[in-house]
Design an enzyme around this catalytic site. Structure first.
Site, PDB file in Angstrom:
ATOM      1  N   HIS A 266       0.851  -1.182   0.000  1.00 51.16           N
ATOM      2  CA  HIS A 266       0.000   0.000   0.000  1.00 51.16           C
ATOM      3  C   HIS A 266       0.887   1.232   0.000  1.00 51.16           C
ATOM      4  O   HIS A 266       1.899   1.261   0.687  1.00 51.16           O
ATOM      5  CB  HIS A 266      -0.903   0.008   1.243  1.00 51.16           C
ATOM      6  CG  HIS A 266      -2.092   0.886   1.080  1.00 51.16           C
ATOM      7  ND1 HIS A 266      -2.013   2.247   1.234  1.00 51.16           N
ATOM      8  CD2 HIS A 266      -3.366   0.598   0.736  1.00 51.16           C
ATOM      9  CE1 HIS A 266      -3.208   2.746   0.990  1.00 51.16           C
ATOM     10  NE2 HIS A 266      -4.043   1.789   0.689  1.00 51.16           N
ATOM     11  N   ASP A 322      -7.537  -5.782   0.834  1.00 51.77           N
ATOM     12  CA  ASP A 322      -8.067  -6.741  -0.138  1.00 51.77           C
ATOM     13  C   ASP A 322      -7.616  -8.170   0.123  1.00 51.77           C
ATOM     14  O   ASP A 322      -8.133  -9.097  -0.488  1.00 51.77           O
ATOM     15  CB  ASP A 322      -7.648  -6.326  -1.556  1.00 51.77           C
ATOM     16  CG  ASP A 322      -8.359  -5.070  -1.987  1.00 51.77           C
ATOM     17  OD1 ASP A 322      -9.584  -5.008  -1.796  1.00 51.77           O
ATOM     18  OD2 ASP A 322      -7.706  -4.140  -2.488  1.00 51.77           O
TER      19      ASP A 322
HETATM   20  N1  COA Z   1       4.033  -7.703  -4.375  1.00 49.95           N
HETATM   21  C1  COA Z   1       5.363  -7.661  -4.561  1.00 49.95           C
HETATM   22  N2  COA Z   1       6.105  -6.558  -4.419  1.00 49.95           N
HETATM   23  C2  COA Z   1       5.471  -5.429  -4.071  1.00 49.95           C
HETATM   24  C3  COA Z   1       4.087  -5.397  -3.864  1.00 49.95           C
HETATM   25  C4  COA Z   1       3.361  -6.593  -4.024  1.00 49.95           C
HETATM   26  N3  COA Z   1       2.034  -6.644  -3.850  1.00 49.95           N
HETATM   27  N4  COA Z   1       3.714  -4.154  -3.529  1.00 49.95           N
HETATM   28  C5  COA Z   1       4.832  -3.424  -3.540  1.00 49.95           C
HETATM   29  N5  COA Z   1       5.902  -4.198  -3.853  1.00 49.95           N
HETATM   30  C6  COA Z   1       7.299  -3.770  -3.971  1.00 49.95           C
HETATM   31  C7  COA Z   1       7.544  -3.102  -5.309  1.00 49.95           C
HETATM   32  O1  COA Z   1       7.938  -4.035  -6.280  1.00 49.95           O
HETATM   33  C8  COA Z   1       8.628  -2.129  -4.972  1.00 49.95           C
HETATM   34  O2  COA Z   1       9.851  -2.839  -4.894  1.00 49.95           O
HETATM   35  P1  COA Z   1      11.245  -2.145  -5.410  1.00 49.95           P
HETATM   36  O3  COA Z   1      11.429  -0.961  -4.518  1.00 49.95           O
HETATM   37  O4  COA Z   1      12.247  -3.232  -5.232  1.00 49.95           O
HETATM   38  O5  COA Z   1      10.979  -1.776  -6.840  1.00 49.95           O
HETATM   39  C9  COA Z   1       8.283  -1.682  -3.551  1.00 49.95           C
HETATM   40  O6  COA Z   1       7.538  -2.776  -2.974  1.00 49.95           O
HETATM   41  C10 COA Z   1       7.462  -0.416  -3.489  1.00 49.95           C
HETATM   42  O7  COA Z   1       6.279  -0.641  -4.238  1.00 49.95           O
HETATM   43  P2  COA Z   1       5.625   0.372  -5.282  1.00 49.95           P
HETATM   44  O8  COA Z   1       5.106  -0.414  -6.453  1.00 49.95           O
HETATM   45  O9  COA Z   1       6.558   1.502  -5.555  1.00 49.95           O
HETATM   46  O10 COA Z   1       4.410   0.893  -4.425  1.00 49.95           O
HETATM   47  P3  COA Z   1       3.233   1.811  -4.936  1.00 49.95           P
HETATM   48  O11 COA Z   1       2.899   2.664  -3.791  1.00 49.95           O
HETATM   49  O12 COA Z   1       3.549   2.465  -6.238  1.00 49.95           O
HETATM   50  O13 COA Z   1       2.068   0.770  -5.236  1.00 49.95           O
HETATM   51  C11 COA Z   1       0.341  -0.788  -4.833  1.00 49.95           C
HETATM   52  C12 COA Z   1       1.115   0.397  -4.285  1.00 49.95           C
HETATM   53  C13 COA Z   1      -0.862  -1.053  -3.957  1.00 49.95           C
HETATM   54  C14 COA Z   1      -0.159  -0.464  -6.254  1.00 49.95           C
HETATM   55  C15 COA Z   1       1.269  -2.021  -4.888  1.00 49.95           C
HETATM   56  O14 COA Z   1       1.659  -2.344  -3.573  1.00 49.95           O
HETATM   57  C16 COA Z   1       0.605  -3.220  -5.545  1.00 49.95           C
HETATM   58  O15 COA Z   1       0.640  -3.346  -6.769  1.00 49.95           O
HETATM   59  N6  COA Z   1      -0.029  -4.129  -4.742  1.00 49.95           N
HETATM   60  C17 COA Z   1      -0.754  -5.243  -5.298  1.00 49.95           C
HETATM   61  C18 COA Z   1      -2.164  -4.822  -5.714  1.00 49.95           C
HETATM   62  C19 COA Z   1      -3.077  -4.598  -4.547  1.00 49.95           C
HETATM   63  O16 COA Z   1      -3.166  -5.412  -3.639  1.00 49.95           O
HETATM   64  N7  COA Z   1      -3.796  -3.474  -4.579  1.00 49.95           N
HETATM   65  C20 COA Z   1      -4.760  -3.103  -3.545  1.00 49.95           C
HETATM   66  C21 COA Z   1      -4.316  -1.916  -2.784  1.00 49.95           C
HETATM   67  S1  COA Z   1      -5.398  -1.609  -1.414  1.00 49.95           S
END
Ligand code: COA
Length: 385
Positions: A266, A322
């Protein structure tokens, strides 16, 4: 400010006094009340009014609001006819976006948003808010019958929001335990600061678009798998894993391939989402005496959470709302593709509270960009290219 921050991370997009997140400590509050207290003591109706008005209502204010919600559950016959023309294979979120957008045509009432001034008519804002929230549950439940070739079950005014939704969905008045679980889920999903769908709501609301159009844009934004759509993906992931002993290998493989684990991570939380903790306990309590598919999903989910923590905790990535909500809905017998639509029913409360707040001090959103295209150049006629 000319610095571009992808995803607008850390960039304040508005001022708001509706909800707050402390991501380091894993705290979420609505109007100053912790989500744990609201989940324990409140109802969806009361929490909605709290989000809208900013204070806990008195019993007569709550009764009045509840009465308005109950009275506005029925939707016009034309909406039902329109829904019947949609393909039964369509996703409930696409149906919901279509049906909610169409409400604006059947119930126009946009007079105070058509001029150049912001709408100051709180009565209009409140009445539209009530109508939309009341009808969201009706539409989602109606779709379950329409897509299966049946006539929808009419709403009942003598039931609470959660009871009526489950009644319309299944044709049976739910057991009190089931209605309370859904009520808590509705409270937990009702609001969450400036997330993507709320931001979308603010942007469309700032143009003085009508409330139903504004809702349609928020519903579309919520549907994506990186936002509300993740709960469905979690269940697909758990089915794919198949058993708890395969969880670790799955997580390792996905992370090695730089793929996401659904329901994890998140932007705001650097610890476990407090809503995930509440939902996990609800699932555990509900499934205690059961031994079925949902129970199996829960065991796999806990194994995934444990395995993911070993690799992702250092990045501040933990279970989000979720991760466990889908298992709960599955255990309640709700079809998987309806999970996000139920999320939208609940989030309509927060979206409309933000819409009202935006109208209170409106300025159209018009950010800038960092141009990365060609410099100015001369047009070349077709025969010379
Ligand atoms: N699985 C694996 N790695 C994850 C992850 C996940 N669900 N969520 C974050 N990470 C990792 C990223 O790969 C990144 O790693 P890096 O620094 O080595 O590149 C790091 O954690 C930071 O993540 P980032 O993608 O920059 O976070 P964000 O704030 O842009 O994205 C979400 C947030 C929610 C979009 C992201 O966590 C995600 O895609 N989660 C899965 C979808 C989900 O459950 N969404 C519901 C949200 S309530």
């Amino acid at each position: 400010m000319n610095e571009y921050l992808p995803g607008l991370e850390g960039v304040p997009a508005t001022k708001s006094n509706i909800s707050d997140i402390n991501g380091e400590r894993g705290i979420l509050s609505y109007r100053g009340y912790s989500i744990e207290q609201l989940a324990e003591h409140s109802t969806f109706e009361e929490t909605t009014l709290l989000l809208l008005d900013g204070v806990l209502p008195t019993s007569s204010q709550l009764a009045n609001f509840d009465h308005q919600l109950r009275r506005n559950r029925v939707v016009q016959y034309h909406i039902r006819e329109l829904m019947k023309t949609l393909p039964s294979t369509g996703h409930p979120m696409e149906m919901l976006q279509t049906a909610v957008a169409s409400l604006g045509m059947f119930y126009p009432g946009n007079e105070c948003l058509t001029g150049s001034d912001v709408c100051n008519d709180l009565g209009y804002v409140h009445s539209m808010t009530v109508k939309i929230i009341a009808r969201m549950g009706t539409i989602v439940a109606m779709w379950e019958h329409i897509r299966n070739g049946y006539d929808p079950i009419p709403p009942r005014e003598d039931l609470t929001y959660a009871e009526n939704f489950l009644y319309m969905l299944t044709g049976k008045v739910p057991e009190p335990e089931m209605a309370r679980i859904l009520d808590v889920c509705l409270i937990l999903h009702a609001e969450h600061t400036i997330n993507a769908s709320t931001f979308s709501m603010l942007v469309s609301g700032s143009t003085l678009a009508t409330p139903n159009s504004v809702m349609a844009s928020a519903i579309a934004t919520l549907s994506g798998p990186l936002h509300g759509g993740a709960n469905e993906r979690v269940l697909e992931m758990l089915d794919e894993i198949g058993s708890p002993d395969k969880a670790e290998e799955y997580v390792e493989r996905k992370l090695d391939n730089k793929e996401v684990i659904w329901g994890m991570g998140h932007r705001e939380y650097k610890t476990k989402d407090p809503r995930a903790t509440i939902l996990q306990k609800l699932v555990k309590d509900l499934l205690e005496s059961r031994d079925d598919e949902a129970n199996k999903s829960f065991e796999i989910a806990m194994a995934v959470e444990k395995a993911a923590e070993q690799r992702l905790a250092s990045k501040g990535v933990y279970a989000n709302v979720d991760f466990y909500s889908g298992i709960l809905y599955k255990a309640m017998g709700i079809p998987t593709d309806q999970f996000t639509a139920i999320f939208a029913i609940s989030r309509s409360a927060g979206w409309l509270a933000h819409w009202r707040e935006q109208l209170g001090s409106n300025r159209i959103f018009r950010p800038t960009q960092v141009y990365t295209g060609e410099p100015s150049r001369e047009y070349v006629s077709l025969d010379k290219r």
